[in-house]
Scaffold this motif. Sequence first.
Motif, PDB file in Angstrom:
ATOM      1  N   PHE A 154       0.784  -1.264  -0.185  1.00 53.46           N
ATOM      2  CA  PHE A 154      -0.016  -0.129  -0.141  1.00 53.46           C
ATOM      3  C   PHE A 154       0.901   1.233   0.027  1.00 53.46           C
ATOM      4  O   PHE A 154       0.386   2.377  -0.678  1.00 53.46           O
ATOM      5  CB  PHE A 154      -0.945  -0.089   1.182  1.00 53.46           C
ATOM      6  CG  PHE A 154      -1.808   1.175   1.310  1.00 53.46           C
ATOM      7  CD1 PHE A 154      -2.510   1.538   0.567  1.00 53.46           C
ATOM      8  CD2 PHE A 154      -1.413   2.011   2.544  1.00 53.46           C
ATOM      9  CE1 PHE A 154      -3.507   2.788   0.627  1.00 53.46           C
ATOM     10  CE2 PHE A 154      -2.222   3.119   2.601  1.00 53.46           C
ATOM     11  CZ  PHE A 154      -3.141   3.460   1.546  1.00 53.46           C
ATOM     12  N   LEU A 155       1.771   1.157   0.819  1.00 57.02           N
ATOM     13  CA  LEU A 155       2.821   2.378   0.816  1.00 57.02           C
ATOM     14  C   LEU A 155       3.505   2.611  -0.476  1.00 57.02           C
ATOM     15  O   LEU A 155       3.853   3.668  -0.899  1.00 57.02           O
ATOM     16  CB  LEU A 155       4.010   2.279   2.036  1.00 57.02           C
ATOM     17  CG  LEU A 155       3.373   2.222   3.295  1.00 57.02           C
ATOM     18  CD1 LEU A 155       4.671   1.876   4.562  1.00 57.02           C
ATOM     19  CD2 LEU A 155       2.842   3.434   3.848  1.00 57.02           C
ATOM     20  N   LYS A 156       3.776   1.443  -1.177  1.00 54.14           N
ATOM     21  CA  LYS A 156       4.621   1.519  -2.518  1.00 54.14           C
ATOM     22  C   LYS A 156       3.510   2.064  -3.433  1.00 54.14           C
ATOM     23  O   LYS A 156       3.743   3.078  -4.290  1.00 54.14           O
ATOM     24  CB  LYS A 156       4.839   0.200  -2.766  1.00 54.14           C
ATOM     25  CG  LYS A 156       5.442   0.221  -4.266  1.00 54.14           C
ATOM     26  CD  LYS A 156       6.039  -1.298  -4.683  1.00 54.14           C
ATOM     27  CE  LYS A 156       6.512  -1.272  -6.112  1.00 54.14           C
ATOM     28  NZ  LYS A 156       7.145  -2.665  -6.431  1.00 54.14           N
ATOM     29  N   GLU A 157       2.375   1.834  -3.551  1.00 57.39           N
ATOM     30  CA  GLU A 157       1.274   2.181  -4.305  1.00 57.39           C
ATOM     31  C   GLU A 157       0.796   3.480  -4.342  1.00 57.39           C
ATOM     32  O   GLU A 157       0.745   4.241  -5.275  1.00 57.39           O
ATOM     33  CB  GLU A 157      -0.150   1.388  -4.081  1.00 57.39           C
ATOM     34  CG  GLU A 157      -1.208   1.569  -5.128  1.00 57.39           C
ATOM     35  CD  GLU A 157      -2.491   1.090  -4.659  1.00 57.39           C
ATOM     36  OE1 GLU A 157      -3.659   1.241  -5.201  1.00 57.39           O
ATOM     37  OE2 GLU A 157      -2.456   0.056  -3.607  1.00 57.39           O
ATOM     38  N   LEU A 158       0.755   4.050  -3.027  1.00 55.78           N
ATOM     39  CA  LEU A 158       0.751   5.424  -2.971  1.00 55.78           C
ATOM     40  C   LEU A 158       1.754   6.343  -3.342  1.00 55.78           C
ATOM     41  O   LEU A 158       1.554   7.450  -3.887  1.00 55.78           O
ATOM     42  CB  LEU A 158       0.691   5.772  -1.272  1.00 55.78           C
ATOM     43  CG  LEU A 158      -0.794   5.596  -0.544  1.00 55.78           C
ATOM     44  CD1 LEU A 158      -0.616   5.812   0.955  1.00 55.78           C
ATOM     45  CD2 LEU A 158      -1.746   6.244  -1.107  1.00 55.78           C
ATOM     46  N   GLY A 159       3.071   5.805  -3.530  1.00 57.30           N
ATOM     47  CA  GLY A 159       4.196   6.536  -3.894  1.00 57.30           C
ATOM     48  C   GLY A 159       4.879   7.590  -2.854  1.00 57.30           C
ATOM     49  O   GLY A 159       5.439   8.409  -3.253  1.00 57.30           O
ATOM     50  N   VAL A 160       4.636   7.274  -1.493  1.00 56.73           N
ATOM     51  CA  VAL A 160       5.155   8.207  -0.364  1.00 56.73           C
ATOM     52  C   VAL A 160       6.803   7.809  -0.684  1.00 56.73           C
ATOM     53  O   VAL A 160       7.256   6.560  -1.137  1.00 56.73           O
ATOM     54  CB  VAL A 160       4.739   7.718   0.835  1.00 56.73           C
ATOM     55  CG1 VAL A 160       3.139   8.178   0.889  1.00 56.73           C
ATOM     56  CG2 VAL A 160       4.880   6.417   1.305  1.00 56.73           C
ATOM     57  N   ARG A 161       7.528   8.672  -0.133  1.00 55.77           N
ATOM     58  CA  ARG A 161       8.852   8.611  -0.002  1.00 55.77           C
ATOM     59  C   ARG A 161       9.167   7.961   1.422  1.00 55.77           C
ATOM     60  O   ARG A 161       9.183   8.639   2.391  1.00 55.77           O
ATOM     61  CB  ARG A 161       9.700  10.022   0.030  1.00 55.77           C
ATOM     62  CG  ARG A 161       9.467  10.762  -1.371  1.00 55.77           C
ATOM     63  CD  ARG A 161       9.956  12.111  -1.333  1.00 55.77           C
ATOM     64  NE  ARG A 161       9.380  13.007  -0.638  1.00 55.77           N
ATOM     65  CZ  ARG A 161       9.854  13.599   0.425  1.00 55.77           C
ATOM     66  NH1 ARG A 161      11.188  13.554   0.611  1.00 55.77           N
ATOM     67  NH2 ARG A 161       9.048  14.491   1.016  1.00 55.77           N
TER      68      ARG A 161
END
Length: 436
Positions: free
Chosen positions: A412-419
């Motif tokens: 989910f974090l990867k999908e969001l694109g957060v750093r």
Amino acid sequence: IPAVVARVRYLTLATTAGISLYWCREVQNALEKHLEREIGIDPEKVFRETFEFLFDEEKDEVPIEEAGNFGEVLKEMIYKPFKSAFKDLGDAVGELLRSFVEERLMISHKLKHYMEKTHLVEEDILGRFRAGYDEPDEEEKNILEKLKALEFIDRKMQKFSAFLRVCSENPHEVGFKVSRTWSKKLQGYNYRLEFFPVFPKNVICADNYRGVILTSATVDPKDIAFTTGIEGDFYRLSWNFDYGAVRFVIKPTNPKREDWEKVFKDSYREITSAYRRVLVLLTNKDHLKILEGAKGVAKQGDDSLIKLIDDLRKGRIKVLVGLDSLWTGIDVPGEKGILMSKLPFDSPDDPLTFHRIRFLKQAGEDPFEYQKRKAFLKFRQGIGRMMRSKEDSGTIILCDNRVWKFKEFADFLKELGVRISYQKASTFQRTWERPY
């Protein structure tokens, strides 16, 4: 037909029923007022001696596996004396009506109508009255007051009886809990014994609707089906916000490690020094104590949540700390920091979670899969507090490196694109990008 559906936990709360000390005192006061005598019971003592041992200083709500024994105590010590007193009151009101019949051939329409709609007046008495004028006189007003009191107490006694029956039957789809809250009026704790549907699937019936639309940034079709019984097509829309403006820092600790509290305090100092508006999202009441005495901090419960959020937006406070409610539905636009104490798994001591775990075990299912799905949903809601408009940005710090154990969280974090930054050691400020 569009519909707005509250969180399932609120649906469960709305279908919770029970008996409290304050409720019993209300019934007792009504009985004694209209009987004009005491009925010789002490509900405060009964509730205190029956339930106080369940609590410690940290907990004001506890699950119980079955309520049969507690129900028996309430039945013998409170319900039966109430029932006897209610019979005496009914007899007294009946005698009052009989003597009234002997004196009056005609009564007001208001009194006649009330006696017709209540099942508490015997047919032979009711048939002897004729209505001839609109408003009741003083004697009739006294009778009306007695009848209304009798009807009020009758409804209460029916509820009490139905509640005791559920306690005795202890159905597997129902959970029980005992809670206490301080009451200024009682000058002591108000204890409550309650039951609730473990999964409120039968509460919502969508059969009579041509269509129901559920919308949410974090809707989980499996969770909706599992907890409400509603199933249907699921459509996912693309993100509207650029989460590349968000830095997500994962600290090298978790609540099972001895260094967790120190890392959490260090993270608090780090994020409050960098941002003028900070949300601290906790999952455990005990963790509120860690920030006691900190300046510029408001805790959930200090004032209404609406007021506290407004104070944070306008800079009257710098930090807002809270539990469940802060993870969802909070809108603080602009640049900000969010500190998550841990992954938001519900405590197994929470009554709803306790009974759902028990229910799923009895059904032969793995309760951890349910707990993980609920934690993932809440985790997504917590992250959603950051981006409330296209201009928002900031940093989220999570003091729980167990996030890497669960693929859906990391994906989910990867999908969001957060750093994403993973701080390898709390004594160094060097960070590295976690590869996927």
